[in-house]
Scaffold this motif. Sequence first.
Motif, PDB file in Angstrom:
ATOM      1  N   LYS A  81       0.837  -1.197   0.000  1.00  0.00           N
ATOM      2  CA  LYS A  81       0.000   0.000   0.000  1.00  0.00           C
ATOM      3  C   LYS A  81       0.874   1.249   0.000  1.00  0.00           C
ATOM      4  CE  LYS A  81      -3.495  -2.397   2.683  1.00  0.00           C
ATOM      5  NZ  LYS A  81      -4.113  -2.522   4.015  1.00  0.00           N
ATOM      6  N   GLU A  82       1.902   1.218   0.832  1.00  0.00           N
ATOM      7  CA  GLU A  82       2.812   2.361   0.887  1.00  0.00           C
ATOM      8  C   GLU A  82       3.507   2.549  -0.460  1.00  0.00           C
ATOM      9  OE1 GLU A  82       3.607   4.272   3.847  1.00  0.00           O
ATOM     10  OE2 GLU A  82       1.759   3.362   4.582  1.00  0.00           O
ATOM     11  N   VAL A  83       3.937   1.433  -1.024  1.00  0.00           N
ATOM     12  CA  VAL A  83       4.609   1.491  -2.324  1.00  0.00           C
ATOM     13  C   VAL A  83       3.656   2.065  -3.362  1.00  0.00           C
ATOM     14  CG1 VAL A  83       5.509   0.052  -4.199  1.00  0.00           C
ATOM     15  CG2 VAL A  83       6.258  -0.350  -1.845  1.00  0.00           C
ATOM     16  N   ALA A  84       2.406   1.621  -3.313  1.00  0.00           N
ATOM     17  CA  ALA A  84       1.423   2.095  -4.286  1.00  0.00           C
ATOM     18  C   ALA A  84       1.248   3.603  -4.196  1.00  0.00           C
ATOM     19  CB  ALA A  84       0.095   1.389  -4.042  1.00  0.00           C
ATOM     20  N   LEU A  85       1.296   4.127  -2.965  1.00  0.00           N
ATOM     21  CA  LEU A  85       1.126   5.574  -2.784  1.00  0.00           C
ATOM     22  C   LEU A  85       2.340   6.347  -3.276  1.00  0.00           C
ATOM     23  CD1 LEU A  85      -0.520   5.709   0.761  1.00  0.00           C
ATOM     24  CD2 LEU A  85      -1.501   6.589  -1.363  1.00  0.00           C
ATOM     25  N   ILE A  86       3.519   5.894  -2.926  1.00  0.00           N
ATOM     26  CA  ILE A  86       4.714   6.683  -3.241  1.00  0.00           C
ATOM     27  C   ILE A  86       5.083   6.590  -4.725  1.00  0.00           C
ATOM     28  CG2 ILE A  86       6.518   4.949  -2.794  1.00  0.00           C
ATOM     29  CD1 ILE A  86       8.017   7.143  -1.240  1.00  0.00           C
ATOM     30  N   THR A  87       4.633   5.521  -5.371  1.00  0.00           N
ATOM     31  CA  THR A  87       4.985   5.352  -6.776  1.00  0.00           C
ATOM     32  C   THR A  87       3.845   5.734  -7.696  1.00  0.00           C
ATOM     33  OG1 THR A  87       4.258   3.053  -6.753  1.00  0.00           O
ATOM     34  CG2 THR A  87       6.586   3.486  -6.241  1.00  0.00           C
ATOM     35  N   ASP A  88       2.795   6.343  -7.129  1.00  0.00           N
ATOM     36  CA  ASP A  88       1.654   6.791  -7.928  1.00  0.00           C
ATOM     37  C   ASP A  88       0.871   5.648  -8.563  1.00  0.00           C
ATOM     38  OD1 ASP A  88       1.638   9.405  -7.364  1.00  0.00           O
ATOM     39  OD2 ASP A  88       2.190  10.130  -9.346  1.00  0.00           O
ATOM     40  N   GLU A  89       0.963   4.472  -8.018  1.00  0.00           N
ATOM     41  CA  GLU A  89       0.048   3.437  -8.468  1.00  0.00           C
ATOM     42  C   GLU A  89      -1.370   3.781  -8.038  1.00  0.00           C
ATOM     43  OE1 GLU A  89       2.228  -0.816  -8.819  1.00  0.00           O
ATOM     44  OE2 GLU A  89       1.931  -0.119  -6.762  1.00  0.00           O
ATOM     45  N   ASP A 288      -4.358   9.379 -11.832  1.00  0.00           N
ATOM     46  CA  ASP A 288      -4.676   9.697 -13.209  1.00  0.00           C
ATOM     47  C   ASP A 288      -4.020  10.978 -13.683  1.00  0.00           C
ATOM     48  OD1 ASP A 288      -5.929   9.399 -15.679  1.00  0.00           O
ATOM     49  OD2 ASP A 288      -7.534  10.735 -15.055  1.00  0.00           O
ATOM     50  N   ARG A 289      -3.974  11.971 -12.818  1.00  0.00           N
ATOM     51  CA  ARG A 289      -3.524  13.254 -13.334  1.00  0.00           C
ATOM     52  C   ARG A 289      -2.388  13.863 -12.523  1.00  0.00           C
ATOM     53  NH1 ARG A 289      -8.289  17.435 -12.019  1.00  0.00           N
ATOM     54  NH2 ARG A 289      -9.523  15.957 -13.193  1.00  0.00           N
ATOM     55  N   GLU A 290      -2.195  13.391 -11.344  1.00  0.00           N
ATOM     56  CA  GLU A 290      -1.329  14.121 -10.433  1.00  0.00           C
ATOM     57  C   GLU A 290       0.135  13.788 -10.679  1.00  0.00           C
ATOM     58  OE1 GLU A 290      -1.730  13.302  -6.225  1.00  0.00           O
ATOM     59  OE2 GLU A 290      -2.419  15.364  -6.024  1.00  0.00           O
ATOM     60  N   GLY A 291       0.962  14.788 -10.653  1.00  0.00           N
ATOM     61  CA  GLY A 291       2.392  14.535 -10.764  1.00  0.00           C
ATOM     62  C   GLY A 291       2.811  14.443 -12.228  1.00  0.00           C
ATOM     63  N   ARG A 292       3.899  15.121 -12.502  1.00  0.00           N
ATOM     64  CA  ARG A 292       4.291  15.166 -13.909  1.00  0.00           C
ATOM     65  C   ARG A 292       4.626  13.770 -14.429  1.00  0.00           C
ATOM     66  NH1 ARG A 292       8.700  19.373 -14.512  1.00  0.00           N
ATOM     67  NH2 ARG A 292      10.141  17.648 -14.291  1.00  0.00           N
ATOM     68  N   ASN A 293       5.168  12.981 -13.571  1.00  0.00           N
ATOM     69  CA  ASN A 293       5.503  11.628 -13.998  1.00  0.00           C
ATOM     70  C   ASN A 293       4.495  10.606 -13.505  1.00  0.00           C
ATOM     71  OD1 ASN A 293       7.760  12.535 -15.274  1.00  0.00           O
ATOM     72  ND2 ASN A 293       9.011  12.361 -13.429  1.00  0.00           N
ATOM     73  N   GLY A 294       3.369  11.131 -13.064  1.00  0.00           N
ATOM     74  CA  GLY A 294       2.373  10.205 -12.563  1.00  0.00           C
ATOM     75  C   GLY A 294       1.940   9.220 -13.630  1.00  0.00           C
ATOM     76  N   LEU A 295       1.544   8.059 -13.191  1.00  0.00           N
ATOM     77  CA  LEU A 295       1.125   7.038 -14.149  1.00  0.00           C
ATOM     78  C   LEU A 295      -0.303   7.328 -14.543  1.00  0.00           C
ATOM     79  CD1 LEU A 295       2.566   3.947 -12.328  1.00  0.00           C
ATOM     80  CD2 LEU A 295       3.582   5.231 -14.190  1.00  0.00           C
ATOM     81  N   ILE A 296      -0.472   7.682 -15.751  1.00  0.00           N
ATOM     82  CA  ILE A 296      -1.802   8.034 -16.205  1.00  0.00           C
ATOM     83  C   ILE A 296      -2.469   6.756 -16.691  1.00  0.00           C
ATOM     84  CG2 ILE A 296      -3.114   9.650 -17.631  1.00  0.00           C
ATOM     85  CD1 ILE A 296      -0.585  11.308 -17.854  1.00  0.00           C
ATOM     86  N   TRP A 297      -2.800   5.913 -15.741  1.00  0.00           N
ATOM     87  CA  TRP A 297      -3.285   4.594 -16.100  1.00  0.00           C
ATOM     88  C   TRP A 297      -4.556   4.672 -16.937  1.00  0.00           C
ATOM     89  CZ3 TRP A 297      -0.046   0.876 -15.012  1.00  0.00           C
ATOM     90  CH2 TRP A 297       0.830   1.016 -13.941  1.00  0.00           C
ATOM     91  N   TYR A 298      -5.479   5.383 -16.412  1.00  0.00           N
ATOM     92  CA  TYR A 298      -6.765   5.382 -17.070  1.00  0.00           C
ATOM     93  C   TYR A 298      -6.653   6.022 -18.445  1.00  0.00           C
ATOM     94  CZ  TYR A 298     -11.777   5.629 -17.658  1.00  0.00           C
ATOM     95  OH  TYR A 298     -13.048   5.459 -18.114  1.00  0.00           O
ATOM     96  N   GLY A 299      -5.952   7.143 -18.432  1.00  0.00           N
ATOM     97  CA  GLY A 299      -5.786   7.818 -19.707  1.00  0.00           C
ATOM     98  C   GLY A 299      -5.009   6.973 -20.692  1.00  0.00           C
ATOM     99  N   ALA A 300      -4.100   6.180 -20.190  1.00  0.00           N
ATOM    100  CA  ALA A 300      -3.234   5.403 -21.070  1.00  0.00           C
ATOM    101  C   ALA A 300      -3.927   4.168 -21.602  1.00  0.00           C
ATOM    102  CB  ALA A 300      -1.968   5.007 -20.327  1.00  0.00           C
ATOM    103  N   ALA A 303      -9.890   1.128 -19.337  1.00  0.00           N
ATOM    104  CA  ALA A 303     -10.176  -0.042 -18.506  1.00  0.00           C
ATOM    105  C   ALA A 303      -9.949  -1.300 -19.322  1.00  0.00           C
ATOM    106  CB  ALA A 303     -11.599   0.028 -18.001  1.00  0.00           C
ATOM    107  N   THR A 304      -9.078  -1.187 -20.296  1.00  0.00           N
ATOM    108  CA  THR A 304      -8.982  -2.292 -21.248  1.00  0.00           C
ATOM    109  C   THR A 304      -7.916  -3.310 -20.883  1.00  0.00           C
ATOM    110  OG1 THR A 304      -7.433  -1.025 -22.573  1.00  0.00           O
ATOM    111  CG2 THR A 304      -9.795  -0.860 -23.132  1.00  0.00           C
ATOM    112  N   ASP A 305      -6.875  -2.875 -20.146  1.00  0.00           N
ATOM    113  CA  ASP A 305      -5.798  -3.826 -19.835  1.00  0.00           C
ATOM    114  C   ASP A 305      -6.226  -4.692 -18.648  1.00  0.00           C
ATOM    115  OD1 ASP A 305      -3.458  -5.132 -18.944  1.00  0.00           O
ATOM    116  OD2 ASP A 305      -2.245  -3.592 -19.952  1.00  0.00           O
ATOM    117  N   PRO A 306      -6.346  -5.970 -18.873  1.00  0.00           N
ATOM    118  CA  PRO A 306      -6.824  -6.834 -17.779  1.00  0.00           C
ATOM    119  C   PRO A 306      -5.868  -6.889 -16.595  1.00  0.00           C
ATOM    120  CG  PRO A 306      -6.007  -8.135 -19.617  1.00  0.00           C
ATOM    121  CD  PRO A 306      -6.026  -6.718 -20.094  1.00  0.00           C
TER     122      PRO A 306
END
Lengths: 462, 1123
Positions: A81-89, A288-300, A303-306
């Motif tokens: 959980k901590e990793v998910a927060l700090i790495t923008d997962e 989704d949007r936060e942080g310049r290097n944030g992982l824009i999962w949804y945008g990327a 909901a298609t990648d299983p």
Amino acid sequence: MLTSIFKNIAITKNLHFSLIPLLGIMAISLTSCSLDNLVSVDEAEGGLDLDRGSIKSRDGALKLYAGSFYALQQGISQTSKEVALITDEITIKRGISSLSAATDSRTQSIDKYGNQVLTSVGPFQYLQTARVQAAQTRSVLSSLADTSLSYLIAATYAIEGYSTLIMAENYCSGIPVTTFEFEGDLVYTEGKTTSQLMELAVSKFDSSLGIMHDSTRFRDLAKLGKARAFLGMNQLDSAYAASYDIQPGSTFILTYTDNLRPGSAAVQDHFWTSPQPPADLNTMEVMDREGRNGLIWYGAVGATDPRVPIRDNGTPPLNSSLEQRKYINGTVKFPLADWKEASLIAAEYYLSIDDPRWLTVINDLRRTVRLADTTDPGSIQDRVNLLFRERAFWFYLNGVRLGDFRRLVRFYGRNANTIYPIGPYLRNPSGPVSYGEAFVFSPPTTELDLNFKYQGCEHGNP
Amino acid sequence: MVAETNMTKTNTDIFRQVHLSNAACFVAAMMLTASTVSAQFYPTSSLSSDSGLSADTVDRKNTKSEQKADSQKGGAVKIKIQDSTVRFILQSLAKLTDVSLVFNSADPRLSKRASIDVNGVSLMEAVQISLRGTGLSARRSPDGRAVLIGNSDRPGDADGRAGKGSISGVVLDSVTGEGLDGVSVSVVGFPVVSVTYANGSFSIDSVPVGRRQLIFKKIGYRNTERTVNIEYGVNRFPNIRLWKTTTALSEVVTTATGQQRRLEVANDIVKIDADKIRERAPVRSIVDIIEAAQVPGVIVTRGSGDPGAATKIRIRGLGSISQSNDPVLIVDGIWVDASVRSPSKLDDIDPATIQSIEIVRGPSAATLYGQDAANGVIVVTTKKGGTGNTRVSVSHNRDWGQTYGRLPLSYRGIGHNPITGIQHSSCSVANVIQYICVQDSVIITDPNNQLLLREGVENSSKTTLQLEGGRGNILYALTGTYGTTIGVKKMAPIDRVRLRLLGHEIRNTFSRPTALDRSSINSNLTISPKDQLNVALVLSGTRTLLKNNSYNLGQITTLSPLDTIAFLGNRTNHFSTAESPTENTSVSLSSSLTWGVSRFLVTGNAGLDHVNSDASLYTSNTNCYLGRSCADTVGSRTQQNTQTTNYSFRFNVSNQLSLGKFDRFLKIRPTIGGDLRRTIKSNLRVQVDDIPPGSRSIQTGTYVASSYAKTPNATAGWYLNSSIAVFNRVYFDIGLRQDIGSAITSSSGAKYPKIGGSWLVSDEGFWPQNRFVDLLRVRAALGYSAVQPDVQDVYGRYRSSYAFIDGKFVPAAVFSSGGNPGLLPERAGEFEIGADADLAGDRIRIGFTYAHSENTNTLVQRSLASSAGTTAIRKENIGRIRNQNIEMTSEIRALETDNVRMAFNYNFAMNRNMVVSLGDRGLPYPVNAMGRVAQGYPLASIWVRKVLAYHDENGDGLLSLDEVVLTDSAHYVGTAQPRLTSSFGINATLFKRISFDSRFAYQSNYVKQYTHNSGYGSTDVNAPLGEQAIYVVSQLTGRRPVTDLRWTSASIGYHVPGYLIDRLRMSSLVVSLQGSNLGLWTKYDGRDPSVNGSIMTSEISTDNGFLTPRPRLFVLDFKASFK
């Protein structure tokens, strides 16, 4: 003078009559029974604590093993959980705790002198408990005349190895690995560097592998742990050698929480569960949007990648509230050791020796979830990017990503600012602030206060 | 063989006339002298002999063996010769005693015919008798090795010797007429002291002729003086009779090895006569007796003045940081749980059954009591029956109690939300500062949000019926007591009105919400099947029911209390109740054996003490609106059952050693003993909700949670002890104990030595014989005792849990607490020195004690670093605590006539407690908000941040915490334990019928943690800034230095005259009016500094302003005994 006194006493007949029975009683008292038996008790009975007598039995050893496993599961799930927060997962939606916010915004860090106040005790504590209790369990298992549980000794080494490995991957360089023997004494230690921790983990996995296992499941657990530790030391050949023969489908499963265990109230974990009625319980959402290097999962990927199941819950005001659907409750399984990781280690090894099989391995894996093959981007840097992106998708919310961030910086020469999220942190309730510069987690500050051998981390760099 | 007998006699004579400057030298000299004399006696064969020795002239019965036997028995010469020559008599004496008699056998004066018939006299006396009329006299040779017979000494003899005589006589008990052993006989002005034999006889040689004053002394008897005219030769003294007196040193106290005279014990053990206390002070419990006795160094604290409030006893300060500071409680030889709880287990002991209570203070006295005794021992002995027909006595008393002072005013602001306008029933200054509410009005409430403060008259009654008697070898006593106390708390009248308006029944449980019922029965059976064998059985049971209820009539949300009509019409309030009864059931069984076999004395105790405590909290949690009965409500209940069982076993075997010829002056009583104690504590807690209307049963509710824990513990120990008496005036006590326990194995078992000495200095020859000092004894003791760690502290603990493995939950054990297998008991060593004196004809008694104790290996709780796998507390033997105590007792019997007796007493104690060390890092750690354990300060120290200044910077008329300037760190302000305590009492008896007693107690140099969170300054926005400042920082600075003087008790009693008693067919009737806690003078602004709201958890005394103070009690007591 005294001789005369004693001489006079000695000739008195009554004295003999007096002393002999006294001496006899003394002798009987001291020799005829074991005084320790008189006062022996089981120190506690009942539902809260387990009595010492039963702990040292076969059943007790099984419970101890389960307890160390439980602590590892807690340690890894909380670290994840901590990793998910700090790495923008994932990021905070609401109900912000100062600790979560500090992790999410990368402001949770510690200097050498322990001036940082925000440190997450829970995951570190559980990882240490798992490590310490695994060794205690081994001590009890070794003392049993019943050898049918000897195979668990290998498992205890694996638990020790994994708890050490997870700390090495995610915590600063300088983590103490105190020993606390079963019914024995406590010996505090100085901090070990990240490399030393990795080496320690390797030795634990080697010990596990040196013992006969009941199944390949335990062997694969130790092999993958060992491979991960080598990965953390940038010894890709050793990592590959440790895990290349893990067969597809081999997985060692954990769950995220135990809050549905018998006898406990089924408290929902707001961090992980998808919205249950009422829907607004969930306090975390997918970045989704936060942080310049944030992982824009949804945008990327929408909901298609299983591998990264996401649902737009559509509850403003801050954003559209993306809910992760990978771990919808506390008992959903996630792999501690998975054959896919062995495959990606092999891919990374092939990539390092410029063997084209690296892409084959990646695409073979993608096909297992019916994803289209990916193509070789051409440059070494882009290949590495592709490989780590694949790892990010495969190991989403599995607590691997911070270790990958660090490896990218340490072994692939990337600038931290291109890896870690930076820029404005929007979730601050008092307005946007910038992300901090925390690269790793730190032990709680109490470690500095209470472990007199510990002088703080050597550094908090990636 | 004859020589052996006489050597004893001769040596003893010599020893009995030695005087030295101190006891140690005395003993050393004694040994030296003994060896010298025994080695250098002249052989009998060197004596002059007389051929006239004839069997016909010697009494046939006095064969040598008989003479020897007689000598051995009586310790003196027995000889009967009729009409023989003096020479022959002397020769016979020489042979009989084997002592050199040096004389000129050709002296014609020795041919004179004489007779002698003596028994139990010294050799010198016998010789002097033989020489009567011959013009010869006897004296010891200068080196003391022989008896020289020659011309009589006369003033101005060649050797300058004055004329001298010997004195002999017998000292008897004035009542029994039996000879008294060990009576010290001294001649004023001469450094000679003699001690009587077992038959009471004594003799002193070489006393210069003339009028001499003799002083006879024996502990337990009044000093007696006689003036006698000493003449040349032998002076027989008429029988001396000594009268018993009541000196405290003669009383018998209980020690771990049996009973001893207080004089012989090197420590100051206080014995409390329970009946005497009951005569002069209201007594509801054993704690009342101990408190009323005003023993120096003993501090009694109460949780509150409510019935059944927990009580705590501390003896000679605090020695333990993390372990219990409770003293050990032993009742009729068995261990009884004395932990702090409410209602207290101590109070389950019916005070009417108590014969005596002994307070064993300090580790040096408690060494042989074993583990946990470092905090002192309280030894309770219950009443045994007496011989004769069954005697019945009935006692009944009624108490009325009332608190003094008033509850502090409690304020509550009424306001509304500034945005929504919603009413706020609680709107404090802090809320206003935070813009949570705007204050509209302020009302005065009590802490339960009721309108008015209320405390009524406490009501209590108690009836005791006692039967006792004995026939043949059986003694019995049976006591039954029933009592009830209704506490001072009372429902406010306005609440009664409100309840009626709401349509609710007003039950007693809420109109008088605190009450205590206690009934107990105690039987004591003592059987003596044969001489020297005594078996006693004590069975007692007590049931205590403590009711502690509360109710809530709902908060007043809108109106000023002055608007009574509107207030009464406020029907939106609910009525919820909380009923929390606690029922204790105690059962205690004690058996004891005393068996004398030859010189052995075997004593043993075995028994158990069990207490079952059921505490529950039932809460009704649904509103009771108008027209709806509270019976309709749904409730929740928490039920907690705790049980503590102590099994104890103890035995002692002691032996009065026979030391042959040393018996006269040396008595040694070695003792070997051991004890075993097992304690089992269990705790079951169940919580249920949704108990349906009309039910209180836990079975009818919905299960929420439960827990159970059981904690056994056992300790065992054995000890050797030797009591040594030298000349009946120097006493030594040397012992060694070894303990093991569930937490302490034999390999690490601790050994606790003790050594002590008591010296009756005033009986020494060198002591100036003045009439002011009747008795002086000095004493010193060094000893060690312990407080053991808990079993759970030694071994790691594992919490039960579950792990999800392979798709299913399996039981798991999770490391929750790391033990410390290397733990040792806390070791308390104490050095105690003191003196006791009876002065001015026993009119003045004083005692002084200084005790210095050090608790080493003190268990300190250390948090563990996360890397240890657990952050639970782990105990380590790293602390060191010091206590220094000065104690003084005094009693002055100022007036003693037939019709008037008056006595005063004053006691004083001072304690200095300090944490010497907290280990290598010495880090202090907090106990509560202000309590702290810190190196260099008292254990129960209070630390606060001081207010440097305050200023309303934003000018809003409100003071927030950031507008108050405090010191950066907390400063030590004092200790919660009184450092100085003293007490004063006066006791008078008029015409043997009317008795009067009054006592006062003074405590100073302590600090209480006082916080009142709903005061004027914290609530009313119009309060001055100074008032606000007090409350803004009250959590940080709320402490009060305390000094208080309390009128603890007063009584007046009347013994009904005999003619009235006879008409009523009674043997006695006493009516008394007693009062306790009659006055309190203090600057403390709370109500009662002696109550401690944190008594269950901390040594830091706290007061939130609403603790019920100890009530002022008045008791009317009738005690009748029937023939």
